[in-house]
Design an enzyme around this catalytic site. Sequence first.
Site, PDB file in Angstrom:
ATOM      1  N   ARG A  37      10.708   5.882   5.212  1.00  0.00           N
ATOM      2  CA  ARG A  37      10.625   7.224   5.241  1.00  0.00           C
ATOM      3  C   ARG A  37      11.339   8.019   6.559  1.00  0.00           C
ATOM      4  O   ARG A  37      12.156   8.787   6.661  1.00  0.00           O
ATOM      5  CB  ARG A  37       9.363   7.845   4.873  1.00  0.00           C
ATOM      6  CG  ARG A  37       9.023   7.380   3.533  1.00  0.00           C
ATOM      7  CD  ARG A  37       7.601   7.945   3.293  1.00  0.00           C
ATOM      8  NE  ARG A  37       7.311   9.521   3.419  1.00  0.00           N
ATOM      9  CZ  ARG A  37       5.965   9.980   3.819  1.00  0.00           C
ATOM     10  NH1 ARG A  37       5.096   9.060   3.531  1.00  0.00           N
ATOM     11  NH2 ARG A  37       5.877  11.288   3.918  1.00  0.00           N
ATOM     12  N   ARG A  61       0.875  -1.191   0.079  1.00  0.00           N
ATOM     13  CA  ARG A  61       0.129   0.086   0.004  1.00  0.00           C
ATOM     14  C   ARG A  61       0.928   1.507  -0.232  1.00  0.00           C
ATOM     15  O   ARG A  61       1.013   2.073   0.967  1.00  0.00           O
ATOM     16  CB  ARG A  61      -0.881  -0.079   1.187  1.00  0.00           C
ATOM     17  CG  ARG A  61      -1.909  -1.039   1.567  1.00  0.00           C
ATOM     18  CD  ARG A  61      -2.508  -1.304   2.684  1.00  0.00           C
ATOM     19  NE  ARG A  61      -3.548  -2.426   2.857  1.00  0.00           N
ATOM     20  CZ  ARG A  61      -4.191  -2.646   3.900  1.00  0.00           C
ATOM     21  NH1 ARG A  61      -4.222  -1.821   4.871  1.00  0.00           N
ATOM     22  NH2 ARG A  61      -4.938  -3.737   4.008  1.00  0.00           N
ATOM     23  N   ASP A  96       2.125   4.911  -0.362  1.00  0.00           N
ATOM     24  CA  ASP A  96       1.365   6.349  -0.123  1.00  0.00           C
ATOM     25  C   ASP A  96       1.464   7.263  -1.156  1.00  0.00           C
ATOM     26  O   ASP A  96       1.976   7.120  -2.136  1.00  0.00           O
ATOM     27  CB  ASP A  96       2.180   6.826   1.368  1.00  0.00           C
ATOM     28  CG  ASP A  96       2.170   6.206   2.721  1.00  0.00           C
ATOM     29  OD1 ASP A  96       1.091   5.493   2.633  1.00  0.00           O
ATOM     30  OD2 ASP A  96       3.065   6.352   3.317  1.00  0.00           O
ATOM     31  N   TYR A 102      13.281  -1.183  -1.025  1.00  0.00           N
ATOM     32  CA  TYR A 102      13.051   0.015  -1.239  1.00  0.00           C
ATOM     33  C   TYR A 102      14.251   0.783  -1.424  1.00  0.00           C
ATOM     34  O   TYR A 102      15.264   0.384  -1.118  1.00  0.00           O
ATOM     35  CB  TYR A 102      12.277   0.755  -0.173  1.00  0.00           C
ATOM     36  CG  TYR A 102      10.650   0.228   0.238  1.00  0.00           C
ATOM     37  CD1 TYR A 102       9.651   0.883  -0.558  1.00  0.00           C
ATOM     38  CD2 TYR A 102      10.630  -0.855   1.130  1.00  0.00           C
ATOM     39  CE1 TYR A 102       8.278   0.443  -0.335  1.00  0.00           C
ATOM     40  CE2 TYR A 102       9.336  -1.222   1.068  1.00  0.00           C
ATOM     41  CZ  TYR A 102       8.347  -0.611   0.624  1.00  0.00           C
ATOM     42  OH  TYR A 102       6.709  -0.860   0.777  1.00  0.00           O
TER      43      TYR A 102
END
Length: 244
Positions: free
Chosen positions: A197, A50, A52, A110
């Site tokens: 993040r 999911r 953002d 990531y």
Amino acid sequence: MRNIKLIVEYDGTAYHGWQSQDNATAVQDVVTEAVNRLTGEKCSIIGSSRTDTGVHALGQVCNFFTNSKIPADKFAFALNTMLPDDIVIKHSEEVPADFHSRFSAKGKKYRYLIYNSTFPSALLRNRAYHVFYHLDCELMNKAAGHLTGTHDFIAFSAAGSSARTTTRTITQANVSRNGEMIEITVAGDGFLYNMVRIIAGTLVEVGFGKIPPDAISEIIAGRDRRKAGRTAPAHGLYLVEVYY
């Protein structure tokens, strides 16, 4: 019915993340519409992650069930004629009926991009986080090394996470520089809400000397979100790959 797996690349700038939601356009909505037009069916698209609002993907994975007779490898070609330029199907294949994009996943990788330059870039404004003060990439890479292994990462999790456990295993965490671009790579068996993040924001603070590299282990052990750095902006984050 056939189970079709897609690998999707997208620029998340114009979308409110991957997952469908009320009163906003998500990547999942656009892909679902294209699949339904192509198959003439009402398919449910299952996504692996999911992401953002504003987050990008090089290797988002999704799957759907269909009775369509279209050859599996041709779905990518056909769907790309229906999708906008900021969403591309990179690969399509038929997978076993029990394959589930989210629940079958074993891990993810990531990438976070930082444009470390005095002046911002007009071309990268939605693709990398601009930091104008010089960052020490060697210190950042040293700090990243303390993230690897199995730890409770609640200090690197945003409030509102619905995860049943905050323990995760990080298999790769490193920082490299190529000219003005700094690349943070993190891979592991799973990630908490905004975890990458927050890691990126913390490593930025290491890079300009606010947090010493060795303090990462103390932040993890302390389990206090306030001790970690700020949450870095979404537009620097990319979902690179999902492992199965």
